[in-house]
Design a protein around this motif. Structure first.
Motif, mmCIF file in Angstrom:
data_model
loop_
_atom_site.group_PDB
_atom_site.id
_atom_site.type_symbol
_atom_site.label_atom_id
_atom_site.label_comp_id
_atom_site.label_asym_id
_atom_site.label_seq_id
_atom_site.Cartn_x
_atom_site.Cartn_y
_atom_site.Cartn_z
ATOM 1 N N SER A 101 22.987 -36.498 8.509
ATOM 2 C CA SER A 101 21.642 -36.861 8.059
ATOM 3 C C SER A 101 21.599 -38.324 7.654
ATOM 4 N N ASN A 104 21.956 -40.466 10.875
ATOM 5 C CA ASN A 104 20.743 -40.488 11.690
ATOM 6 C C ASN A 104 19.699 -41.432 11.104
ATOM 7 N N LYS A 105 19.547 -41.381 9.795
ATOM 8 C CA LYS A 105 18.602 -42.272 9.116
ATOM 9 C C LYS A 105 18.993 -43.733 9.327
ATOM 10 N N ILE A 108 18.312 -44.849 13.076
ATOM 11 C CA ILE A 108 16.906 -45.111 13.397
ATOM 12 C C ILE A 108 16.448 -46.416 12.744
ATOM 13 N N GLU A 131 9.837 -41.061 13.642
ATOM 14 C CA GLU A 131 11.152 -40.435 13.573
ATOM 15 C C GLU A 131 11.849 -40.769 12.259
ATOM 16 N N ARG A 134 10.556 -38.622 9.385
ATOM 17 C CA ARG A 134 11.167 -37.293 9.414
ATOM 18 C C ARG A 134 12.631 -37.363 8.966
ATOM 19 N N ALA A 135 13.354 -38.361 9.465
ATOM 20 C CA ALA A 135 14.772 -38.494 9.114
ATOM 21 C C ALA A 135 14.946 -38.722 7.618
ATOM 22 N N GLU A 136 14.080 -39.550 7.028
ATOM 23 C CA GLU A 136 14.188 -39.808 5.592
ATOM 24 C C GLU A 136 13.814 -38.576 4.782
ATOM 25 N N GLN A 138 14.188 -35.445 5.793
ATOM 26 C CA GLN A 138 15.322 -34.530 5.922
ATOM 27 C C GLN A 138 16.479 -34.975 5.041
ATOM 28 N N ASN A 139 16.750 -36.259 5.029
ATOM 29 C CA ASN A 139 17.856 -36.770 4.236
ATOM 30 C C ASN A 139 17.594 -36.585 2.740
#
Length: 293
Positions: A101, A104-105, A108, A131, A134-136, A138-139
């Motif tokens: 996670s 990925n952040k 991006i 994106e 969403r990544a932030e 999720q993180n």
């Protein structure tokens, strides 16, 4: 193979991986000490019998029984440490699950910075911004899950560890005190050549010492207070059940086989409040993303 597994660990979990590995060596040492102590117990009993002295034979045989029980307690201690080590593994596994996670952040974010430098007017920026939202999100959820499980399991792990140390210490002290009672029964008054030592008169007392030791071990109870926990309302998703929205509550949990696929309302809001990229607010990107969903 163990060294190779250590190299393959995510950066976030490498230190705890090393601790868990070192604890495994320590547990092995206690198991080895247990076997050696039991072996020595048998040897001291055999030696006492070989002396031909009834008093020494009787006392050494019963000392061997107590030494053997001390060895068994070392093995029990090793088993309890293994339970503690298993709890640490749960933290390590969660750390390993959070690493992707974070990666990925960061990936991006890096792509956005590169694209803004090379093609500041690129339409792909909007997609990347969505994106990143969403990544932030999720993180943010993953990091909350990590801190929740870390605090809970660290507390649980060292509750088990300290309880095991206290149990081992108290039982070893108990056995040692009974051993001292046995040794006191042996008459060490010097004799001159030709004197015959009197027969051993404390066989019944020696047997009673072993009976007392057995009873004390059987009746032993922990002398420490339990450590309370405030994590009783934490759900299977590693978040407080009282504050989680339905989407997050139903999503995969960090530490499982899948990565988290949903974001909590709190995570999205926190992400929206703190970021603005390329003159296009993250709030707008998130709205477009939600609309597409």
């Amino acid at each position: 193979m163990a060294s190779l597994r250590g190299l393959q660990q995510p950066d976030l979990s490498k230190k705890l991986f090393k601790i868990i590995k070192s604890e495994n060596h320590a547990i092995g040492a206690y198991e080895s000490a247990s076997r050696e102590r039991i072996s020595i117990a048998s040897q001291i009993s055999d030696w006492g019998e070989a002396t031909g002295d009834d008093s020494i034979s009787d006392i050494s045989d019963k000392i061997g029984v107590l030494l053997s029980e001390m060895g068994e307690q070392e093995d029990l201690f090793a088993q309890n440490l293994e339970d503690y080590r298993s709890v640490l593994k749960q933290i390590r596994n969660t750390e390993s699950s959070v690493q992707p996670s974070r990666d990925n952040k960061a990936k991006i974010t890096d792509e956005i910075q590169k694209l803004k430098y090379k093609e500041p007017q690129s339409t792909k920026l909007v997609q990347l911004e969505q994106e990143l939202v969403r990544a932030e999100a999720q993180n943010l959820v993953a990091e909350a899950q990590l801190t929740n499980i870390t605090r809970q399991k660290l507390k649980e792990a060292y509750d088990l560890h300290s309880a095991a140390v206290i149990e081992r210490a108290e039982k070893q002290i108990l056995l040692a005190r009974h051993m001292r009672r046995l040794v006191q029964l042996l008459d060490d008054t010097p004799v001159v050549p030709g004197d015959v030592r009197p027969a051993f008169e404390h066989s019944a007392q020696a047997r009673q010492v072993l009976n007392d030791a057995e009873e004390d071990l059987r009746e032993w109870q922990p002398s420490f207070d339990p450590i309370p926990s405030s994590a009783t309302d934490m759900g299977s998703n590693l978040m407080p059940a009282s504050v989680m929205g339905p989407s997050t509550a139903e999503g995969p949990v960090v530490g499982g086989e899948e990565q988290l696929q949903v974001e909590s309302p709190q995570a999205v809001q926190a992400t929206q409040d703190k970021r603005e990229i390329s003159g296009s607010t993250v709030v707008q990107g998130e709205r477009e993303y939600q609309h597409q969903q």
